[in-house]
Structure formats: structure tokens, C-alpha cells
Scaffold this active site. Structure first.
Site, PDB file in Angstrom:
ATOM      1  N   HIS A 243       0.815  -1.215   0.000  1.00 30.29           N
ATOM      2  CA  HIS A 243       0.000   0.000   0.000  1.00 30.29           C
ATOM      3  C   HIS A 243       0.848   1.265   0.000  1.00 30.29           C
ATOM      4  O   HIS A 243       0.410   2.314  -0.488  1.00 30.29           O
ATOM      5  CB  HIS A 243      -0.929  -0.015   1.222  1.00 30.29           C
ATOM      6  CG  HIS A 243      -2.185   0.774   1.044  1.00 30.29           C
ATOM      7  ND1 HIS A 243      -2.274   1.903   0.254  1.00 30.29           N
ATOM      8  CD2 HIS A 243      -3.432   0.600   1.574  1.00 30.29           C
ATOM      9  CE1 HIS A 243      -3.503   2.388   0.304  1.00 30.29           C
ATOM     10  NE2 HIS A 243      -4.227   1.613   1.085  1.00 30.29           N
TER      11      HIS A 243
ATOM     12  N   ASP B 272     -10.466  -6.346 -17.555  1.00 29.88           N
ATOM     13  CA  ASP B 272     -10.698  -7.436 -18.502  1.00 29.88           C
ATOM     14  C   ASP B 272      -9.381  -7.869 -19.128  1.00 29.88           C
ATOM     15  O   ASP B 272      -8.778  -7.139 -19.905  1.00 29.88           O
ATOM     16  CB  ASP B 272     -11.683  -6.967 -19.582  1.00 29.88           C
ATOM     17  CG  ASP B 272     -11.980  -8.044 -20.623  1.00 29.88           C
ATOM     18  OD1 ASP B 272     -11.457  -9.161 -20.505  1.00 29.88           O
ATOM     19  OD2 ASP B 272     -12.734  -7.736 -21.571  1.00 29.88           O
TER      20      ASP B 272
END
Length: 456
Positions: free
Chosen positions: A159, A396
């Protein structure tokens, strides 16, 4: 039964073209103690009979190598700076980890419900980036083929290198390469931008104003304040087994929550007073608190990230993928949260968001920097992270859009996730949200009852 996963290949993938050898500073916001953990995404794709698994894995691996050219710091290694407070990234094209694996007991249908226990899907992202400050790679990608031909993509980012918005931009660009939607990494939109100095403390002449640091620290920032633990809160969450929950709120449910909040609010409140996030986070916070059956005088907080890219001047540039958020914080007593109803909790969340303006952001940057290094406390705290607006549902890799987006492991952190359309024609904007949070076992039944029944 835990997910059974067999690793077929585990390799370090380096950038496909030369990248600048350098050392890059992370910002004061990136370096804060609160962010030294891993963002772990799990994206699940439906079976595709005509898909060649070997070719798809090769395309994903090659796309990762391409994506690491413009995003070359993700192929570097994070380390502490000599001052002991800040972090930096050593960029020598060291690479990210790619794993291809197979599971013989997990299918796409498993993700239609909450996990049975918090670590049920742990092996779908096998390596944990716990030693990232000791030389572990800041990025791990695992593609797991499930028993029904479906695919699960687990991705772990440390992070301190990027926030949710930045990591989602990377994932969409990475996926676009794998799916053949882009021919060249130079066409990445938005183009990744480092510029971490923009969220460092501004220079102050302490000789002229020696009280400056004390004044900043005295500012009211409840997200960093400590409150008494009169309920054994920390011990309970440390010792009691947590039960994962997953509840979907479609657009019609969010409209109902807004109407409920407005029906009990002050007459001057306008019909557009509360956003979906404000009413849903308020409702989940109240349901969680009431289910825990805490003493009336226990102070409770809800913390949530507020994107500051457009809340500072000048605005941060498009493509900035570092941590560009601060924590909004609403707080009140357990009694107040229960007795004053949904509108009051929503109003507290709304005000907490409105407090985040440029001066607030600059004070937070000061507070989390240097020796003081303010850090949120855990007593009475529910942390909400809104993944539903990141664009993860569009990632995708040539396998279609994911049918499930969520964390690898369920946690006491509460996640708002994209949930797709409701199927009844009333959700054209994709506003449905799935709420995932792990609740102490003794409170889970009451929590699920309350969160599904807002009029109780």
C-alpha cells in the site's frame, strides 16, 4: 475445507524494456505507519470453453512485463530511508512475482456467498508481502485456474507505493495489454506520474515560528486521537473468531436508506442531502455498533478514505498513483449512534467528508511526518474502504469482466464492493454495492438482521 491450490509456475517478471535506474522518494503520506500493509484484490472470471489456458497465462505474464515499463517502481524494492521515518523505492528492474496455479476444489459458484471463514481464499494469492521493507517485491500476481474452467486473479500491492485509485489504474492498463487493447505502453491513459513530493510537508521556518509543530499537533484530528476502551473492544477483536459477511444493496435499497434518513432529519435538509456512500456507511456503522452490544459510553469512530487529488491546490496531476487520500472520521458514543437514528449517523459522515479541504490535508501531512508520525488508533473503530468506485469491475484480461471483485481475505475492515446490476432494470448506472466485513461470531447474527432491516 481450505482452498486446495497447486502452483504450476512461480517466476520473477522484469520490465520488458530498459527502465531508469534510480532511487525514488515516497511521500510523507505514502510513508505513514498506517499504510505498511498489502492491498489484496481477488477478481474472478467465468469459465470460457474456447480459452486456451496456457496461451492466456503467457499473455498475462507478457503484459505484466510490458506494464512494468511505465510503472517501473512496481518492479523496484521499498526500503526505509536513513532518517528512520520515510521510505524510498530502489529501482533496478528487480521485478514483480507472477504465479500460475490450479485449484481442484474451488469453482466460480463459491464466490456467490461470503467465505466460510476469513482465510478461505488465502491460497488464491499465496505469497503475502509481509517483508516488503526487507526486500520483498511490492507487486505479486497469481492466476489460478479453478476446477470448472473459471479463473481467479489475485493481486497484491504494497500500500505504501500506491492507493486504490492508482492500483486500479495500473490493473486496467495491465489487463488492456493482456487483452490486446493497447499496442504500446506509451499509450497508457492516464500516463503514470510519480511526483510524490507534492504530498510532502511544506517548508516551515521553525526558527521564526518554533511553536508551529505544536500548533499543528494540537489541531483537532479525531482520526488520530485515542479514546478509552471501556468495553474491552481491542481484546474482543483480538481473541474472538471473526465471521465473514457479505450483503448486497441494490439501487432500490440505497434509495430506501436515503428516504429513511431524510424522513427523520431536520426539515431544512434537502432531498439530495445524502449520497449513497453516506447513508450506506452510516447504516452499516449503526448496525455493526448495535450488534456488538457495547456500553452506551463507549466512543465509536468510523474512518474512511477521502480522495484529495482535487482537494489540494494545485490539483494532483492525472495519473498520480501514489497515496492521495486522508482519513475522514466521524465519532460519537454508542448511545448516541443508536438513539439518534440513521440521519444523525449520515450527517456525521457527511460533515467528516466536508472537513477535508486543503488546510486539513496539509495538517494531516504534517501530523504523519517525522518523529510524531500520528497513526489511527483501533479502539471503537470501524474502517470503511470504498472499492466500488475504483473501476475494478472493468478489469478485462481477455476473459470478460469479473463476476466477483473482493478481497483475498475477509477482515474487520469493511469494504464497499461493486456488485453489478440488480437484474430488475433499475440499476443502469451500476450503483449496487456489496458490503463485506468480518464480525465477531457472537454478534454476526444480530448484525446481519440489523443491516438487512433498516427500520429496526
Amino acid at each position: 475445507m481450505e482452498s486446495s491450490v497447486r502452483v504450476k509456475e512461480a517466476v520473477v517478471v522484469t520490465p520488458s524494456a530498459p527502465t531508469p535506474p534510480c532511487i525514488l522518494n515516497l511521500s510523507a503520506v505514502d510513508s505513514q505507519l498506517f499504510l505498511r500493509f498489502t492491498i489484496e484484490y481477488l477478481l474472478v472470471y467465468t469459465p470460457c470453453p474456447e480459452l486456451n489456458q496456457a496461451s492466456t497465462a503467457s499473455l498475462v505474464k507478457a503484459a505484466l512485463a510490458q506494464a512494468l515499463v511505465p510503472y517501473y517502481p512496481l518492479a523496484g524494492r521499498v526500503r526505509p530511508k536513513p532518517d528512520g521515518f520515510s521510505l524510498e523505492v530502489v529501482c533496478r528492474a528487480q521485478g514483480a512475482v507472477f504465479i500460475e496455479a490450479v485449484s481442484d476444489n474451488v469453482a466460480v459458484s463459491n464466490f456467490e456467498r461470503a467465505p466460510r471463514y476469513v482465510t478461505e481464499w488465502r491460497k488464491l494469492l499465496s505469497p503475502q508481502l509481509v517483508d516488503v521493507l526487507k526486500g520483498a517485491p511490492p507487486l505479486v500476481v497469481q492466476l489460478t485456474w479453478l476446477k470448472d474452467g473459471a479463473a481467479a486473479l489475485g493481486v497484491g500491492f504494497t500500500h505504501c507505493v500506491c492507493d486504490g485509485i492508482g492500483s486500479a489504474e495500473f490493473l486496467n492498463s495491465f489487463a488492456g495489454l493482456a487483452a490486446g487493447k493497447r499496442g504500446f505502453t506509451s499509450e497508457f491513459k492516464p500516463k503514470p506520474v510519480w511526483d510524490r513530493h507534492l504530498l510532502d510537508p511544506q517548508p516551515v521556518n521553525r526558527a521564526l515560528n518554533p511553536r508551529h509543530h505544536r500548533i499543528i499537533k494540537a489541531a483537532s484530528h479525531p482520526e488520530f486521537s485515542k479514546v478509552p476502551d471501556v468495553s474491552g473492544f481491542v481484546t474482543r477483536f483480538a481473541n474472538e473468531r471473526l465471521a465473514p459477511t457479505s450483503i448486497t444493496f441494490h439501487k432500490k435499497h440505497l434509495i430506501e436508506l436515503k428516504k429513511l434518513a431524510l424522513s427523520t432529519s431536520r426539515p431544512s435538509t434537502s432531498l439530495s442531502a445524502y449520497t449513497s456512500f453516506e447513508v450506506l456507511s452510516a447504516h452499516v456503522w449503526r448496525s455493526w455498533a448495535r450488534a456488538l452490544n457495547l456500553p452506551p459510553n463507549q466512543t465509536l469512530k468510523i474512518l474512511f478514505s477521502v480522495n484529495v487529488r482535487d482537494r489540494v491546490r494545485p490539483s494532483l496531476p492525472g495519473g498520480y498513483y501514489g497515496n492521495a487520500f486522508v482519513l475522514g472520521c466521524a465519532q460519537c458514543s454508542a448511545r448516541e449512534l443508536e438513539e439518534k437514528g440513521l440521519w444523525h449517523a449520515a450527517e456525521l459522515v457527511k460533515r467528516a467528508k466536508e472537513r477535508v479541504e486543503e488546510d486539513h490535508v496539509r495538517r494531516v501531512v504534517e501530523l504523519v511526518s517525522g518523529e510524531g508520525r500520528a497513526c489511527p488508533d483501533s479502539v471503537g473503530v470501524l474502517i470503511v474502504s470504498q472499492w466500488s468506485r475504483l473501476g475494478l469491475e472493468r478489469v478485462d484480461f481477455g476473459m470478460g469482466k469479473p463476476v466477483h471483485v473482493g478481497p483475498v481475505c475477509s477482515d474487520r475492515y469493511c469494504l464497499f464492493l461493486p456488485a453489478g446490476r440488480s437484474g430488475d432494470g433499475d440499476d443502469e448506472q451500476g450503483e449496487s454495492m456489496k458490503v463485506m466485513v468480518a464480525v465477531p461470531t457472537s454478534a454476526v447474527d444480530k448484525y446481519e438482521l440489523l443491516v438487512k432491516s433498516p427500520y429496526l
